[in-house]
Motif scaffolding. Sequence first.
Motif, PDB file in Angstrom:
ATOM      1  N   GLY A 122      -8.334 -10.619   1.472  1.00 23.00           N
ATOM      2  CA  GLY A 122      -9.195  -9.796   2.322  1.00 23.00           C
ATOM      3  C   GLY A 122      -9.784 -10.536   3.506  1.00 23.00           C
ATOM      4  O   GLY A 122     -10.431  -9.918   4.360  1.00 23.00           O
TER       5      GLY A 122
ATOM      6  N   PHE B 225      -1.904   0.485  -4.879  1.00 18.10           N
ATOM      7  CA  PHE B 225      -1.776  -0.854  -4.314  1.00 18.10           C
ATOM      8  C   PHE B 225      -0.830  -1.678  -5.168  1.00 18.10           C
ATOM      9  O   PHE B 225      -0.720  -1.473  -6.375  1.00 18.10           O
TER      10      PHE B 225
ATOM     11  N   ARG C 150     -10.245  -3.350   3.136  1.00 15.09           N
ATOM     12  CA  ARG C 150      -9.756  -4.694   2.822  1.00 15.09           C
ATOM     13  C   ARG C 150      -9.655  -4.850   1.305  1.00 15.09           C
ATOM     14  O   ARG C 150     -10.582  -4.502   0.580  1.00 15.09           O
ATOM     15  N   LEU C 151      -8.541  -5.391   0.869  1.00 19.45           N
ATOM     16  CA  LEU C 151      -8.348  -5.691  -0.546  1.00 19.45           C
ATOM     17  C   LEU C 151      -8.506  -7.189  -0.732  1.00 19.45           C
ATOM     18  O   LEU C 151      -7.673  -7.978  -0.268  1.00 19.45           O
TER      19      LEU C 151
ATOM     20  N   TRP D  99     -11.868  -3.731  -3.454  1.00 20.49           N
ATOM     21  CA  TRP D  99     -11.373  -2.793  -2.443  1.00 20.49           C
ATOM     22  C   TRP D  99     -12.570  -2.177  -1.708  1.00 20.49           C
ATOM     23  O   TRP D  99     -13.286  -1.363  -2.239  1.00 20.49           O
ATOM     24  N   ARG D 100     -12.770  -2.648  -0.507  1.00 15.88           N
ATOM     25  CA  ARG D 100     -13.935  -2.186   0.253  1.00 15.88           C
ATOM     26  C   ARG D 100     -13.638  -2.325   1.748  1.00 15.88           C
ATOM     27  O   ARG D 100     -13.096  -3.334   2.191  1.00 15.88           O
TER      28      ARG D 100
ATOM     29  N   PRO E 264      -6.786   2.767  -6.547  1.00 15.64           N
ATOM     30  CA  PRO E 264      -7.935   2.068  -5.952  1.00 15.64           C
ATOM     31  C   PRO E 264      -9.125   1.897  -6.887  1.00 15.64           C
ATOM     32  O   PRO E 264      -9.830   0.882  -6.828  1.00 15.64           O
TER      33      PRO E 264
ATOM     34  N   LEU F  32      -9.680  -1.352  -8.827  1.00 20.90           N
ATOM     35  CA  LEU F  32      -9.948  -2.598  -8.106  1.00 20.90           C
ATOM     36  C   LEU F  32     -11.428  -2.878  -7.906  1.00 20.90           C
ATOM     37  O   LEU F  32     -11.797  -3.987  -7.524  1.00 20.90           O
TER      38      LEU F  32
ATOM     39  N   THR G  94      -7.714  -3.862   9.559  1.00 24.29           N
ATOM     40  CA  THR G  94      -7.830  -3.394   8.187  1.00 24.29           C
ATOM     41  C   THR G  94      -6.589  -2.583   7.822  1.00 24.29           C
ATOM     42  O   THR G  94      -5.817  -2.160   8.689  1.00 24.29           O
TER      43      THR G  94
ATOM     44  N   VAL H 277       0.854  -1.189   0.000  1.00 21.53           N
ATOM     45  CA  VAL H 277       0.000   0.000   0.000  1.00 21.53           C
ATOM     46  C   VAL H 277       0.889   1.238   0.000  1.00 21.53           C
ATOM     47  O   VAL H 277       1.768   1.375   0.851  1.00 21.53           O
TER      48      VAL H 277
END
Length: 332
Positions: free
Chosen positions: A238, A169, A218-219, A214-215, A207, A210, A244, A148
Amino acid sequence: MKLATYQDGSRDGHLVVVSRDLSTAHFVSGIASRMSQLLDDWSFLSPALEDLYVTLNQGKARHAFPFEPAQCMAPLPRASRVAWASPWRHHHQLLAESEGRVLEDGALAQPWIGSLPADLLTGPRADLQVSAPALQAGELDAEAQLAVVGAELPLGAPPAAALERVRLFGLALGWTSRALARAERAAGQPPLGSRLGVGMAPVLVTPDELGEAWRGGRLSLPLSLHVNGRRLGQCDSGKDLGWTLGQLLAWQARTQRLGGGHLLLAGPVSPAEPGKGAGCVADARAWAARAGRDPDTHPWLEPGDEVLLEALGADGQSVFGALRQTLTGWDE
């Protein structure tokens, strides 16, 4: 947007924009020549790069060329700082179990984060040379890690603010000697000499690329880790996170301001459910022992071994490009 850094003989390399399918690339000399330059002035420079990225994906970029991961350095060759976090609690439990240790009460109550020297970062095809002391100590391992890259984060920033400042990322392989790490831990020292190097996948992505993966800090991507062509596992990056990514960044900012272009490595990815594989050799050996099998069905790494790490998106395409490195011995 997808970005990489091509070798050009300098320590910082040359920034390129890469197409979504990783087939073509384009130099961006007129906008920003280095990744650090882009991160320092993101708000001003990134819109022009986004325009070029769209043109490249449409096949209309006049000076596009085939993308060659072998020409890549680490996409962020010189981060302002590099932190390594181990947020999968299950990995700590497996490691303690395999070493005959009992985790102390509260050992996993807060994030475990340490620092690494930025010059450990290497490109996706660079061999990992291991020193004679590390070879002699043995128990060599490679960890599947998330990467990250963040913008400047003020002192005391909360997790939500930290997430807003995530810029890119990536994917990384963290090379380590478990034997040296165990000796450092016994001596009350941080894991520094046991950390042998960090290989990075060729591409960093924004981001927005993704989507739903990506939410909530958490990836969630399937990370496929192979040793000499044998798959150790396909782990959901994730799942089973103890903290997180936003919480990990905010934890660092409790006492220190984070400068722009800081890099957080999080790993090894460690599923808590049997049958989901492993994000490192140590976990694979621990799972084998739990199942009553010989841990040596997953031997520690040796010179000549090749490790491959890749993440595939919902469309089946590689998100960050393949990270493929070979372990080499000390050449005196």
